[in-house]
Design an enzyme around this catalytic site. Structure first.
Site, PDB file in Angstrom:
ATOM      1  N   GLU A 159       0.823  -0.875   0.300  1.00  0.00           N
ATOM      2  CA  GLU A 159       0.077   0.236   0.161  1.00  0.00           C
ATOM      3  C   GLU A 159       0.588   0.992   0.141  1.00  0.00           C
ATOM      4  OE1 GLU A 159      -2.921  -0.635   3.349  1.00  0.00           O
ATOM      5  OE2 GLU A 159      -4.164  -1.566   1.860  1.00  0.00           O
ATOM      6  N   GLU A 213      -6.464  -7.342  -0.822  1.00  0.00           N
ATOM      7  CA  GLU A 213      -6.839  -6.933   0.651  1.00  0.00           C
ATOM      8  C   GLU A 213      -8.077  -5.860   1.235  1.00  0.00           C
ATOM      9  OE1 GLU A 213      -3.488  -5.469   3.222  1.00  0.00           O
ATOM     10  OE2 GLU A 213      -5.238  -3.990   3.958  1.00  0.00           O
TER      11      GLU A 213
END
Length: 442
Positions: free
Chosen positions: A244, A331
């Site tokens: 991320e 995710e």
């Protein structure tokens, strides 16, 4: 008057008679052993000790024999009897009350990306549905072979994501060589277990607090170079090169990083599927649409949490999908973006509708018993496999129930349909041939 000659004879006769008597008496005594000649004294003295010793020797021999017999009896008592070999009984399999979905998702073999979709070798869409671990340094016990086998057998999922943090708690890039070796050992055991259980496995370079993947780019190049050389023959391994990117990290920053890491993988494995993180915690797909990477078999990650991300986030995703961008949801959660809170069932259902409609692959966060809403296992459960439904968290139960509703008959129906179509074509060809033969006869 007796003459001298007659007297002499009488005396001689008496002497002879006396000698005879004495000789007889002596002979009888000698025979009985009452008389011993002088020359026999030595022999008698030598023989007498031997005669005396014989009874003692016999006694010693008898005592020794008895002692030996007694010793044998003692040994028999002390010596344990050899156990009789019995055929080993087959161990009974322990009964398990683990919750099972009754679903077994497909294993498709080698995958690639085609027309914005993840597909198998035949070009049919492949949908991977599974879980992401928490950080490998935090919860290594949830990526063991036993856990992975349990996930496959009981939940039926077909992918697991290995989240290896780079800088947070004992991260790969900050904790030293010993920790690095331990993390790689855990990854190796998990990859082997996933392979044995017909599952896909994502090796995730989980940047977070380091924000920009370029911070540890050199370590990433070394790591992925080692991983791809180790698993180049594994058709089930997927590489996620940055989790991320966040903060002020731009898509350009990510491209600069990707353009150095991806070639390291491609030089060894030209076909491996690679996942690339997107800006703003893997939520900015608009930047990617404008300048996608120029590589084959690349997918871009998108993350959401139903309690925080709602309609506008869903629109971002669907717009990118409609534009043909290949997206992998590596995710997500049904709780808030901070990983905590309760399941937002209303928003979760809307997100799930999009996943089903677009046949997206996804991994839910996270497989652990951490005391937070996103953990799939209840915090008071210490089991790492074969969970009962009541041992799951709220999100764990929601995910489990969702798995039970997956329709696995679609692919089977498609195969049946294909087979029926082939049969029809074959029959048509046969009829046409027969018709042609009839016309020739006419």
């Amino acid at each position: 008057m007796v003459s001298k000659k007659q007297k002499f004879r009488t005396v001689l006769l008496i002497l002879i008679l006396a000698i005879a008597i004495i000789a007889g008496v002596f002979g009888v005594s000698y025979a009985k052993g009452s008389v011993v000649f002088p020359w026999e004294v030595t022999e008698k003295q030598e023989e007498e000790p031997q005669v005396a010793e014989e009874p003692e020797a016999e006694k010693v021999k008898e005592a020794t024999a008895k002692e030996e017999e007694l010793q044998k009896e003692v040994e028999k008592v002390e010596e344990p009897e050899e156990p009789v070999e019995e055929e080993p009984e087959e161990p009974e399999e322990p009964e398990t009350t683990a919750a099972t979905t009754g679903v077994s998702l497909d294993y498709y073999g080698a995958l690639h990306v085609e027309d914005g979709k993840l597909v198998d070798e035949s070009g049919d869409v492949a949908v991977l549905t599974g879980v992401s671990s928490h950080g490998l340094s935090w919860y290594p016990e949830y990526v063991t072979p036993e856990t992975i086998e349990s996930l496959r057998n009981n939940w039926g999922i077909n992918v697991i994501r290995l989240a290896m943090y780079t800088s947070d708690y004992n991260g790969y890039c900050v904790a030293g060589e010993d920790v690095q070796n331990t993390l790689k050992d855990n990854i190796d055991a998990a990859v082997e277990a996933a392979t044995e259980n017909d599952m896909y496995v994502i090796i995730d370079w989980h940047i977070l607090n380091d924000s920009n993947p370029n911070e540890y780019k050199a370590q990433a190049i070394q790591f992925f170079g080692e991983m791809v050389r180790k698993y180049e023959d594994n058709e089930n391994v997927i590489y996620e090169i940055c989790n991320e990117p966040n903060g002020d990290t731009t898509w350009e920053d990510i491209c600069n990083y990707a353009n150095e890491v991806i070639p390291v993988i491609r030089n060894v494995d030209s076909d491996a599927v690679i996942l690339v993180g997107t800006p703003n915690w893997s939520s900015d797909l608009d930047s990617v649409k404008e300048a996608p990477l120029d590589y084959d078999n690349i997918m871009y990650t998108y993350h959401f949490y139903a309690g925080t991300h709602k309609s506008s986030a869903r629109n971002t995703l669907t717009d990118a999908l409609d534009a043909g961008l290949p997206v992998f949801i590596s995710e997500y959660g049904f709780v808030s973006a901070d990983g905590d809170g309760s399941v937002d069932t209303k928003e979760a259902a809307k997100w799930q509708d999009i996943i089903d409609e677009y046949q997206l692959s996804s991994c839910i966060w996270n497989l652990s018993n951490k005391a937070e809403g996103s953990a799939l296992i209840s915090s008071d459960c210490d089991k790492t496999a074969d969970w009962e439904e009541e041992e799951l968290s709220e999100q764990g139960q929601y995910f489990f129930d969702m798995l039970t509703t997956i329709d696995t008959s679609k692919q089977e129906n498609e195969k049946i349909s294909d087979e029926t179509s082939e049969d029809i074509k074959e029959k048509e060809q046969k009829l046409n041939k027969e018709k042609s033969n009839l016309e020739k006869k006419r």
